[in-house]
Design a protein around this motif. Sequence first.
Motif, PDB file in Angstrom:
ATOM      1  N   ALA A   1     -72.511   4.336   4.404  1.00 62.14           N
ATOM      2  CA  ALA A   1     -73.018   4.907   3.068  1.00 62.14           C
ATOM      3  C   ALA A   1     -72.432   6.561   3.000  1.00 62.14           C
ATOM      4  N   PRO A   2     -72.194   7.127   4.006  1.00 59.25           N
ATOM      5  CA  PRO A   2     -71.904   8.500   3.960  1.00 59.25           C
ATOM      6  C   PRO A   2     -70.370   8.638   3.497  1.00 59.25           C
ATOM      7  N   PHE A   3     -69.498   7.537   3.960  1.00 57.72           N
ATOM      8  CA  PHE A   3     -68.107   7.477   3.430  1.00 57.72           C
ATOM      9  C   PHE A   3     -67.850   7.258   2.155  1.00 57.72           C
ATOM     10  N   TRP A   4     -68.899   6.386   1.542  1.00 60.32           N
ATOM     11  CA  TRP A   4     -68.704   6.148   0.129  1.00 60.32           C
ATOM     12  C   TRP A   4     -69.411   7.373  -0.946  1.00 60.32           C
ATOM     13  N   ALA A   5     -70.483   7.936  -0.274  1.00 66.00           N
ATOM     14  CA  ALA A   5     -70.875   9.199  -0.955  1.00 66.00           C
ATOM     15  C   ALA A   5     -69.995  10.382  -1.132  1.00 66.00           C
ATOM     16  N   ALA A   6     -69.098  10.451   0.069  1.00 67.28           N
ATOM     17  CA  ALA A   6     -68.130  11.456  -0.261  1.00 67.28           C
ATOM     18  C   ALA A   6     -67.083  11.009  -0.894  1.00 67.28           C
ATOM     19  N   ALA A   7     -66.619   9.791  -0.721  1.00 65.84           N
ATOM     20  CA  ALA A   7     -65.291   9.414  -1.803  1.00 65.84           C
ATOM     21  C   ALA A   7     -65.794   9.607  -3.152  1.00 65.84           C
ATOM     22  N   GLY A   8     -67.157   9.245  -3.467  1.00 69.61           N
ATOM     23  CA  GLY A   8     -67.396   9.331  -4.821  1.00 69.61           C
ATOM     24  C   GLY A   8     -67.233  10.773  -5.425  1.00 69.61           C
ATOM     25  N   ASP A   9     -67.169  11.806  -4.597  1.00 67.81           N
ATOM     26  CA  ASP A   9     -66.817  13.172  -4.719  1.00 67.81           C
ATOM     27  C   ASP A   9     -65.378  13.665  -4.410  1.00 67.81           C
ATOM     28  N   HIS A  10     -64.450  12.351  -4.466  1.00 67.60           N
ATOM     29  CA  HIS A  10     -63.148  12.743  -3.935  1.00 67.60           C
ATOM     30  C   HIS A  10     -62.839  13.449  -2.608  1.00 67.60           C
ATOM     31  N   VAL A  11     -63.805  13.256  -1.627  1.00 64.13           N
ATOM     32  CA  VAL A  11     -63.494  13.640  -0.450  1.00 64.13           C
ATOM     33  C   VAL A  11     -63.376  12.596   0.741  1.00 64.13           C
ATOM     34  N   LEU A  12     -62.134  12.472   1.236  1.00 64.07           N
ATOM     35  CA  LEU A  12     -61.800  11.400   2.208  1.00 64.07           C
ATOM     36  C   LEU A  12     -62.627  11.754   3.553  1.00 64.07           C
ATOM     37  N   THR A  13     -63.047  10.887   4.250  1.00 64.85           N
ATOM     38  CA  THR A  13     -63.668  11.188   5.558  1.00 64.85           C
ATOM     39  C   THR A  13     -63.354   9.971   6.403  1.00 64.85           C
ATOM     40  N   LEU A  14     -63.413  10.250   7.978  1.00 64.34           N
ATOM     41  CA  LEU A  14     -63.268   9.217   8.680  1.00 64.34           C
ATOM     42  C   LEU A  14     -64.267   9.467   9.752  1.00 64.34           C
ATOM     43  N   ALA A  15     -64.654   8.158  10.530  1.00 60.19           N
ATOM     44  CA  ALA A  15     -65.755   8.195  11.314  1.00 60.19           C
ATOM     45  C   ALA A  15     -65.133   8.657  12.693  1.00 60.19           C
ATOM     46  N   ARG A  16     -66.156   9.851  13.109  1.00 63.41           N
ATOM     47  CA  ARG A  16     -65.812  10.388  14.411  1.00 63.41           C
ATOM     48  C   ARG A  16     -67.057   9.913  15.346  1.00 63.41           C
ATOM     49  N   CYS A  17     -66.643   9.531  16.575  1.00 66.01           N
ATOM     50  CA  CYS A  17     -67.378   8.924  17.750  1.00 66.01           C
ATOM     51  C   CYS A  17     -67.960  10.137  18.475  1.00 66.01           C
ATOM     52  N   SER A  18     -69.330  10.310  18.562  1.00 68.98           N
ATOM     53  CA  SER A  18     -69.723  11.369  19.278  1.00 68.98           C
ATOM     54  C   SER A  18     -69.530  11.199  20.586  1.00 68.98           C
ATOM     55  N   ASN A  19     -69.440  10.236  21.251  1.00 72.15           N
ATOM     56  CA  ASN A  19     -69.039  10.016  22.638  1.00 72.15           C
ATOM     57  C   ASN A  19     -67.615  10.657  22.953  1.00 72.15           C
ATOM     58  N   CYS A  20     -66.500  10.167  22.169  1.00 66.77           N
ATOM     59  CA  CYS A  20     -65.261  10.441  22.572  1.00 66.77           C
ATOM     60  C   CYS A  20     -64.558  11.202  21.598  1.00 66.77           C
ATOM     61  N   SER A  21     -65.218  11.718  20.420  1.00 69.73           N
ATOM     62  CA  SER A  21     -64.470  12.158  19.314  1.00 69.73           C
ATOM     63  C   SER A  21     -63.369  11.441  18.578  1.00 69.73           C
ATOM     64  N   ALA A  22     -63.043  10.201  18.813  1.00 72.24           N
ATOM     65  CA  ALA A  22     -61.918   9.792  18.202  1.00 72.24           C
ATOM     66  C   ALA A  22     -62.466   9.368  16.801  1.00 72.24           C
ATOM     67  N   LEU A  23     -61.405   9.623  16.233  1.00 71.97           N
ATOM     68  CA  LEU A  23     -61.523   9.372  14.582  1.00 71.97           C
ATOM     69  C   LEU A  23     -60.889   7.933  14.209  1.00 71.97           C
ATOM     70  N   THR A  24     -61.836   7.284  13.412  1.00 72.62           N
ATOM     71  CA  THR A  24     -61.345   5.715  13.188  1.00 72.62           C
ATOM     72  C   THR A  24     -61.886   5.277  11.716  1.00 72.62           C
TER      73      THR A  24
END
Lengths: 399, 138
Positions: B14-37
């Motif tokens: 849901a946070p991805f699509w909420a940001a996309a609705g505002d034309h902001v691209l987001t990626l998922a960051r893992c709290s354990n290793c910081s990788a973006l996916t």
Amino acid sequence: MTRSFRARNEVAIVGYAHSKIERRSDRTLGAITVDTTRAAIADAGLSVDQIDGFVGSALFPTAGDHLIIDGVSTVSPNWLARSLGVNPRYAAGFSGMGQIPGSVALAVNAIAGGAADHVVLHRALHNPKGRYHGSSRASFGGEQQWTAPQGYFGPLAMIALPTTEYLERYGATREGLAAIAVEARKNGSRIPWSFWHDRPLAAETYLDAEPMFDPICQYDCDIPVDGVATFVFTSAERARDLPHRPVHVSGYATGAPTRSRMPLHWPLDDIMDGGRETARRLWAAVGVGSDEVDLPQLYDGFSPFIWFWLESLGFCEPGEAHRFIADGGIDSDRPDGLPVLSGGGALGNGRMHGIPQMLESYLQLAGRAGDRQRDANVALACHASPHLGGAVVYTNDPG
Amino acid sequence: MNARPIPVPNDTTAPFWAAAGDHVLTLARCSNCSALTLPPEPVCGHCGSTDREITFEPVDGAGVIRSWTVVRQSFLPGFDDDVPFVLVDVELDAAEDVRLIGRFLDGIDAPLALGLAVDLAWEDLNDDVALPAFRLRP
Ligand SMILES: [Zn+2]
């Protein structure tokens, strides 16, 4: 680490049957499957009450909205056993990609391990009414939320992306894809049960077709059909007393996903990296290399798979398969050609998944190919993509 | 006429699509290793963590074209007026080996090549829903 296959050549195919391949049959898929399987058991010189194992894959490979009904639009091993009146000691379905090599592995392991003596492997494929991959969905959750809203949907989109990569990287062209489709249809046109019997494809016809998902056009795709094939497996020891020359399973390998990707996203590097690992496992398991295979039957559900398999298995260097084919390298009528589509493949038979590759391997090694008989002792049958699918090596000379 | 299919967010996305609705691209960051996916998986593909927080973090949407296709027939409703259109497979500069597939908005005649630089653009499906898309970098 990969070891050689401990059950190498201990299990053999001893009989088969194949239905007609029709665009749409007027008979129920389950009924065709029962008839075909009874015929295969009789062909092996066995009776239904001797069959104690059933394996296969019930995947109905559609992206569309079609209902999946066991016995109607697909046939599971359990449905088939029940419909034949058998309570088998062993029944299992393969749920991964490369459904035919995966199912062969189940059959071989069951027999080698003593879980069953005589195992039936079947594949039943159905062409539903309406568009095969057509969907009317207004929304997508799950993994397709990332791709379907953009219009990235279905297997044509999936294969178009790595094909574009291959064309751009290596200078291949639509003429190169046409050469694959033409070779498959040439061979399929000679096969009496093929949907394309007596209907070869001209390169001009291919090149006149507008792509659907560039560069993929309709002739790069196998046509959906109703059709069934069944094979009977038993131990090499029991096979000696049965009527046909046994065709032994030397080993098999399947791929595995390596990276998380968007659904149906198959970058070319994923296919080739995974494919080389599939090949490495295969050669280690069977103890031979590509130069010892007389009859490599490569999978062609989409024509560019022939490039990917030729290169993954080491028959060609990366990027060279399209030139190899342009030079007549896979022309099965040439004495020096590598007969990778001699059985017509999926493009030359219809959407029978990996069955045409397995069947051609069996018929040629059992000496049952009739007018099409070739001199071969070691065959290889692929299915699906090199990185997620698999391959089986067969021999009629187990040593 | 049928509308194009829309994405259905779940609790994770849901946070991805909420940001996309505002034309902001987001990626998922893992709290354990910081990788973006993207997409976020139940188990981190980088560190294997099964017990982590995923936060969607804004990133620049620039990237390079890894492949493309021209869609001339769609198997989905709502695209009849759109075909032919181009889909591009883009590797983002913001995170190693993260690839998005989106509409290419410069038309089917724009010159494409592997490795060309693209910038993020947006396709608005309705007032609330937007999809990441791409244009050639000027
Ligand atoms: Zn992690």
